[in-house]
Scaffold this motif. Structure first.
Motif, PDB file in Angstrom:
ATOM      1  N   ARG A  86      -4.994  -1.901  -0.916  1.00  0.00           N
ATOM      2  CA  ARG A  86      -6.049  -0.638  -0.726  1.00  0.00           C
ATOM      3  C   ARG A  86      -6.110   0.574   0.247  1.00  0.00           C
ATOM      4  O   ARG A  86      -5.131   0.884   1.179  1.00  0.00           O
ATOM      5  CB  ARG A  86      -7.488  -0.660  -1.295  1.00  0.00           C
ATOM      6  CG  ARG A  86      -8.208  -0.861  -0.259  1.00  0.00           C
ATOM      7  CD  ARG A  86     -10.114  -0.469   0.124  1.00  0.00           C
ATOM      8  NE  ARG A  86     -10.476  -0.905   1.105  1.00  0.00           N
ATOM      9  CZ  ARG A  86     -10.342  -0.543   1.776  1.00  0.00           C
ATOM     10  NH1 ARG A  86      -9.486   0.746   2.074  1.00  0.00           N
ATOM     11  NH2 ARG A  86     -11.230  -0.898   2.937  1.00  0.00           N
ATOM     12  N   GLU A  87      -6.176   2.409  -0.128  1.00  0.00           N
ATOM     13  CA  GLU A  87      -5.210   3.020   0.133  1.00  0.00           C
ATOM     14  C   GLU A  87      -6.449   3.169   2.008  1.00  0.00           C
ATOM     15  O   GLU A  87      -8.054   2.423   1.734  1.00  0.00           O
ATOM     16  CB  GLU A  87      -6.086   4.300   0.050  1.00  0.00           C
ATOM     17  CG  GLU A  87      -5.614   5.250   0.825  1.00  0.00           C
ATOM     18  CD  GLU A  87      -5.910   6.924   0.526  1.00  0.00           C
ATOM     19  OE1 GLU A  87      -5.625   7.405   0.839  1.00  0.00           O
ATOM     20  OE2 GLU A  87      -6.379   6.803  -0.869  1.00  0.00           O
TER      21      GLU A  87
ATOM     22  N   PHE B  26      -8.418   0.903 -10.917  1.00  0.00           N
ATOM     23  CA  PHE B  26      -8.204   1.989 -10.036  1.00  0.00           C
ATOM     24  C   PHE B  26      -9.879   2.447 -11.432  1.00  0.00           C
ATOM     25  O   PHE B  26     -10.327   2.036 -12.038  1.00  0.00           O
ATOM     26  CB  PHE B  26      -7.188   3.007 -11.116  1.00  0.00           C
ATOM     27  CG  PHE B  26      -8.013   4.441 -10.793  1.00  0.00           C
ATOM     28  CD1 PHE B  26      -6.860   5.016  -9.472  1.00  0.00           C
ATOM     29  CD2 PHE B  26      -8.173   5.190 -11.311  1.00  0.00           C
ATOM     30  CE1 PHE B  26      -6.855   6.031  -8.402  1.00  0.00           C
ATOM     31  CE2 PHE B  26      -7.870   6.630 -10.636  1.00  0.00           C
ATOM     32  CZ  PHE B  26      -7.566   7.153  -9.634  1.00  0.00           C
TER      33      PHE B  26
ATOM     34  N   ILE C 178      -9.465  -7.839  -1.944  1.00  0.00           N
ATOM     35  CA  ILE C 178      -8.700  -6.938  -1.867  1.00  0.00           C
ATOM     36  C   ILE C 178      -7.323  -7.027  -1.061  1.00  0.00           C
ATOM     37  O   ILE C 178      -7.088  -7.043  -0.489  1.00  0.00           O
ATOM     38  CB  ILE C 178      -9.600  -5.990  -2.001  1.00  0.00           C
ATOM     39  CG1 ILE C 178     -11.247  -5.623  -2.590  1.00  0.00           C
ATOM     40  CG2 ILE C 178      -8.499  -4.200  -1.001  1.00  0.00           C
ATOM     41  CD1 ILE C 178     -11.392  -4.573  -1.850  1.00  0.00           C
TER      42      ILE C 178
ATOM     43  N   ILE D 250       0.460   1.560  -4.036  1.00  0.00           N
ATOM     44  CA  ILE D 250      -1.359   1.962  -4.197  1.00  0.00           C
ATOM     45  C   ILE D 250      -1.025   3.416  -3.543  1.00  0.00           C
ATOM     46  O   ILE D 250      -1.404   3.745  -2.766  1.00  0.00           O
ATOM     47  CB  ILE D 250      -2.365   1.799  -3.389  1.00  0.00           C
ATOM     48  CG1 ILE D 250      -2.264  -0.642  -3.996  1.00  0.00           C
ATOM     49  CG2 ILE D 250      -3.857   1.478  -3.724  1.00  0.00           C
ATOM     50  CD1 ILE D 250      -2.027  -0.505  -5.134  1.00  0.00           C
TER      51      ILE D 250
ATOM     52  N   PHE E 243     -13.480  -6.749  -3.527  1.00  0.00           N
ATOM     53  CA  PHE E 243     -13.975  -5.702  -4.765  1.00  0.00           C
ATOM     54  C   PHE E 243     -15.545  -6.188  -5.489  1.00  0.00           C
ATOM     55  O   PHE E 243     -15.528  -7.245  -6.360  1.00  0.00           O
ATOM     56  CB  PHE E 243     -12.908  -5.314  -6.468  1.00  0.00           C
ATOM     57  CG  PHE E 243     -13.336  -4.161  -6.995  1.00  0.00           C
ATOM     58  CD1 PHE E 243     -13.204  -3.223  -6.349  1.00  0.00           C
ATOM     59  CD2 PHE E 243     -13.772  -5.299  -8.088  1.00  0.00           C
ATOM     60  CE1 PHE E 243     -13.133  -2.170  -7.323  1.00  0.00           C
ATOM     61  CE2 PHE E 243     -14.504  -3.661  -9.268  1.00  0.00           C
ATOM     62  CZ  PHE E 243     -13.982  -1.975  -8.388  1.00  0.00           C
TER      63      PHE E 243
ATOM     64  N   ARG F 201      -9.355   5.979  -6.665  1.00  0.00           N
ATOM     65  CA  ARG F 201      -8.978   5.062  -5.776  1.00  0.00           C
ATOM     66  C   ARG F 201      -8.140   3.793  -6.256  1.00  0.00           C
ATOM     67  O   ARG F 201      -9.196   3.066  -7.214  1.00  0.00           O
ATOM     68  CB  ARG F 201      -9.704   4.242  -4.080  1.00  0.00           C
ATOM     69  CG  ARG F 201      -8.994   3.445  -3.657  1.00  0.00           C
ATOM     70  CD  ARG F 201     -10.420   3.243  -3.101  1.00  0.00           C
ATOM     71  NE  ARG F 201     -10.281   4.002  -1.471  1.00  0.00           N
ATOM     72  CZ  ARG F 201     -11.102   3.739  -0.232  1.00  0.00           C
ATOM     73  NH1 ARG F 201     -12.066   2.144  -0.464  1.00  0.00           N
ATOM     74  NH2 ARG F 201     -11.292   4.521   0.084  1.00  0.00           N
ATOM     75  N   ALA F 202      -7.117   3.364  -5.873  1.00  0.00           N
ATOM     76  CA  ALA F 202      -6.027   1.986  -6.032  1.00  0.00           C
ATOM     77  C   ALA F 202      -6.468   1.223  -5.784  1.00  0.00           C
ATOM     78  O   ALA F 202      -6.535   0.618  -3.720  1.00  0.00           O
ATOM     79  CB  ALA F 202      -4.764   2.617  -6.727  1.00  0.00           C
ATOM     80  N   TYR F 203      -7.146  -0.658  -6.307  1.00  0.00           N
ATOM     81  CA  TYR F 203      -6.982  -1.544  -5.774  1.00  0.00           C
ATOM     82  C   TYR F 203      -5.632  -2.411  -6.143  1.00  0.00           C
ATOM     83  O   TYR F 203      -5.448  -1.996  -7.292  1.00  0.00           O
ATOM     84  CB  TYR F 203      -8.354  -1.788  -5.660  1.00  0.00           C
ATOM     85  CG  TYR F 203      -9.305  -0.985  -5.558  1.00  0.00           C
ATOM     86  CD1 TYR F 203      -9.132  -1.131  -4.552  1.00  0.00           C
ATOM     87  CD2 TYR F 203      -9.807  -0.114  -6.401  1.00  0.00           C
ATOM     88  CE1 TYR F 203     -10.949  -0.932  -3.544  1.00  0.00           C
ATOM     89  CE2 TYR F 203     -10.976   0.369  -5.878  1.00  0.00           C
ATOM     90  CZ  TYR F 203     -11.091   0.160  -4.660  1.00  0.00           C
ATOM     91  OH  TYR F 203     -11.963   1.297  -3.732  1.00  0.00           O
TER      92      TYR F 203
ATOM     93  N   GLN G   5       0.649  -1.029   0.233  1.00  0.00           N
ATOM     94  CA  GLN G   5       0.032  -0.006  -0.074  1.00  0.00           C
ATOM     95  C   GLN G   5       0.484   1.041  -0.038  1.00  0.00           C
ATOM     96  O   GLN G   5       0.577   2.225  -1.307  1.00  0.00           O
ATOM     97  CB  GLN G   5      -1.157   0.355   0.947  1.00  0.00           C
ATOM     98  CG  GLN G   5      -1.665  -1.133   0.945  1.00  0.00           C
ATOM     99  CD  GLN G   5      -2.992  -1.088   2.633  1.00  0.00           C
ATOM    100  OE1 GLN G   5      -4.340  -1.338   2.412  1.00  0.00           O
ATOM    101  NE2 GLN G   5      -2.400  -0.652   3.212  1.00  0.00           N
TER     102      GLN G   5
END
Length: 716
Positions: free
Chosen positions: A278-279, A345, A275, A256, A297, A265-267, A252
């Protein structure tokens, strides 16, 4: 009635005057409406011409922004996937170096000097320069003594890997005998830890190849991580497994960190959409011994998920659009070739359109201002037309009065004869010989009197026929009601359950039905159905279906067999293609076992003993009647003492109010939930009262039928 007579003109002259004035007034009103419509249409056309170009430009701008954003989003996602690939490829290369070194050490144990091995209780002077070893409880040290000495030579290689690759947290080495060596040294290893049960070890041991594990909690750091592991072989036999741990926090923080205008948001997700990073993902946990459930997700609309899965499986980058977190969003995806995972994303669509929102608002404001000016000019023009209208109306009034006086004299002669006919003497005939339209009017009065006399006679005959039909329908209603069990409680000596049912047809007779009867001392059969029509045809079909269902049930069949046999009979000579939805259940009153089969009927409701209520889905099956040779499935559930089982037809959840809004499944669920301790009778009456209140006077469009049973358990 008296007030109406006072307002009505007292003589024909005044009426003709009113007719002439009315005609003139109608003509003027039509002229005014046409003028207003023309001016309004002209104003709207000018407004459309003014705004049309701006709207087209906005449309083009939105399209360009959307296209550029999607291209940039996809490129950023592909770049991010390439970065992840590079990071994970470095880990895999480091692992291959360690595996190659370990295979040389195992093949030639004296090739590299052995080092001292430190246990949990034996702390080295520099913990970062040595490894720690541990074996499961019950495994003697002598069983792994050779492996312990051989594997000690790996410390130098492991420290080199950790220094060269910062995303690797620690290096692990494990053997099938249970020896676990971890670099760097740490005393924080649980005494119950057995490396042979860990996913990264078993995966490499089973597959015999390099690969990545699912996220799991580390036994030392106690945080979520993924592990790249590979077997160490000697003479084609696996003698050890080496694994490199990469914490999700590292992924992360180092990977990410993707943004477009501080949006999105990115995954990082696995093959099954778990997942991995992710943030804001919480990667801390103490449950090192439990398999992690994880977060997956998903779009808000589950219908989009098969397409997403197909796109991810293709291994080709792309972009989709869907609802994510209640926001319309673009979602770009790109695969990671090293792990088979994917980088996603998500960017809200609103963030794309944000730059042109001020322009759009300015266009709306200018449109409103132009519209106000146009309608102001229309108002001035209408005021001028109103003045002209009043002048013309005054002239028409003078002319109409004179015309009325000339044509009313002959008409007054009709008054006497028309009054006689109007008082009810339909045999009276007018004798007027004027030779003009007034004579034709008198003849018309005579024909009207004759027609009225004949009509009254026909109406008398028709009324008698309708009364006979109503009497027969009332008898049919009573017969249909007598076919359904109506005495409650139906089995007062049975204390294992409480049961109640209700059927209210939308017409005199209906197509809904219910039934319940004992098959033996323990089992009671519950049936509810809804025929695909209303009125007498549906009632006749209902009687046949109900009789067949009970007959087949008494043959000691399970619910699926009951439906299959009944369907085979109903499908014979069914030229009208009528059908019926049926839910059949058999309750064992001793054990609470409920065998169910569904033929296209609505899912039932189950209320737990604590009041929690849910819909219980069963295999829907096909409706009874249209086609033979249909198979159905019997499914079993267990009712616990105190649980309620509710069956109903679509007349309940599809009841509508004057605004054509449906009562709906949620209101039905909430109503049952609100009565956790009520009897079946109380719950059914509560639902009926709430549906009636919701309808608010709207006519009942379908039959309303409900059957509820609360299982109380076998009584001592």
């Amino acid at each position: 009635m008296t007030n109406r007579r006072r307002l009505r003109p007292k003589n024909i002259r005044t009426r003709i005057l009113y007719a002439l004035l009315g005609t003139a007034l109608l003509s003027l009103v039509c002229f005014g409406l046409v003028s207003f419509w023309s001016m309004n249409n002209l104003g709207q056309t000018s407004l459309k011409g003014t705004v049309g170009l701006s709207q087209e430009l906005l449309k083009i701008s939105k399209g360009s922004l959307e296209t550029l954003t999607q291209e940039g989003l996809l490129k950023s996602t592909v770049d991010q996937a390439a970065l992840i690939d590079a990071q994970f490829r470095d880990v895999e290369n480091d692992l291959k170096v360690l595996v190659d070194s370990a295979e040389r050490i195992w093949k030639t144990p004296g090739l590299y000097p052995h080092k001292r091995s430190y246990s949990i209780a034996d702390q080295p002077s520099d913990p970062k320069a040595a490894s720690v070893w541990q074996i499961p409880q019950g495994v003697p040290t002598s069983a792994v003594a050779t492996e312990l000495q051989t594997s000690s030579a790996m410390d130098d290689f492991m420290i080199s890997v950790l220094k060269s690759n910062p995303i690797i947290n620690d290096c692990n080495l494990a053997t099938p005998q249970g020896l676990f060596r971890r670099f760097p040294w740490s005393a924080n290893i649980d005494k119950n830890y057995d490396v042979r049960k860990r996913d990264w070890f078993t995966r490499a041991l089973t597959s015999g190849s390099l690969g990545w594990s699912e996220p799991y909690v580390g036994v030392i750091a106690r945080n979520l991580r993924v592990n790249c592991s590979a077997p160490v072989k000697k003479n084609n036999k696996i003698v050890a497994v080496i694994g490199l741990n990469v914490p999700l926090t590292t992924i992360q923080e180092r990977i990410i960190k993707m943004r477009i205008n501080n949006q999105g948001r990115a995954y990082l997700i696995s093959k099954d959409r778990r997942i991995l990073a992710r943030e804001g993902l919480d990667t801390s946990s103490n449950d090192w011994g439990e398999k992690q459930k994880g977060e997956f997700f998903s779009f808000d609309d589950q219908k989009a998920m098969p397409l997403l899965d197909k796109n991810l499986a293709s291994g080709t980058p792309g972009i989709m659009r869907g609802m994510l977190g209640k926001q319309d969003s673009f979602v770009a995806y790109a695969p990671s070739s090293t792990t088979g995972w994917s980088v996603l994303f998500a960017l809200p669509v609103e963030a794309v359109y944000a730059p042109i929102r001020p322009t759009e608002q300015a266009i709306v404001a200018q449109t409103k201002a132009a519209s106000s000016l146009v309608y102001q000019q229309i108002g001035i023009t209408m005021a001028i037309l109103a003045g002209v209208f009043l002048l013309v109306l005054g002239g028409v009034t003078v002319v109409s009065r004179r015309v009325a006086e000339k044509i009313t004299a002959p008409i007054l002669e009709l008054e006497s004869g028309a009054e006689i006919i109007g008082n009810g003497n339909l045999e009276h005939r007018l004798q007027l010989q004027s030779g003009d339209e007034i004579q034709q009017l008198a003849e018309t009065f005579n024909r009207m009197a004759a027609d009225l006399s004949r009509y009254i006679h026909d109406l008398t005959v028709t009324t008698a026929a309708k009364e006979r039909i109503q009497s027969e329908l009332k008898l049919a209603t009573d017969i249909q009601a007598s076919l359904l069990p109506r005495i409650f409680p139906p089995f007062p000596d049975r204390k294992e359950f409480a049961l109640f049912a209700l059927m209210e047809p939308a017409k005199e007779v209906g197509g809904d039905f219910y039934d319940f009867f004992f098959l033996d001392d323990r089992r009671i059969c519950l049936v509810i159905g809804d025929v695909s029509d209303k009125g007498v045809p549906a009632a006749l079909y209902m009687m046949v279906a109900k009789t067949l269902l009970k007959s087949e049930a008494l043959r000691d069949a399970n619910p699926a067999q009951i439906l299959e046999r009944t369907n085979s009979i109903l499908a014979l000579d069914n030229e009208t293609s009528m059908f019926v939805t049926v839910f059949c259940a058999i309750l064992d009153t001793d054990t609470g076992q409920l065998d169910c089969a569904n033929a296209g009927h609505l899912p039932p409701l189950i209320q737990k003993a604590d009041g929690c209520t849910t819909y219980r889905s069963f295999s829907p099956g096909f409706v009874l009647g249209p086609m033979p040779d249909i198979s159905y499935r019997t499914e079993q559930i267990m009712l616990q003492p105190g649980e309620l089982f509710l069956l109903y037809t679509d007349g309940v959840n599809e009841a509508v109010n004057p605004a054509l809004e449906e009562y709906g499944d949620k209101r039905l669920l909430d109503c049952v939930t609100a009565h956790p301790a009520a009897t079946p009778e109380q719950i059914i009456h509560a639902i009926r009262a709430e549906v009636l209140g919701f309808a608010n006077g709207a006519p009942q469009s379908d039959d309303i039928t409900m059957l509820a049973i609360r299982y109380l358990g076998k009584q001592a």
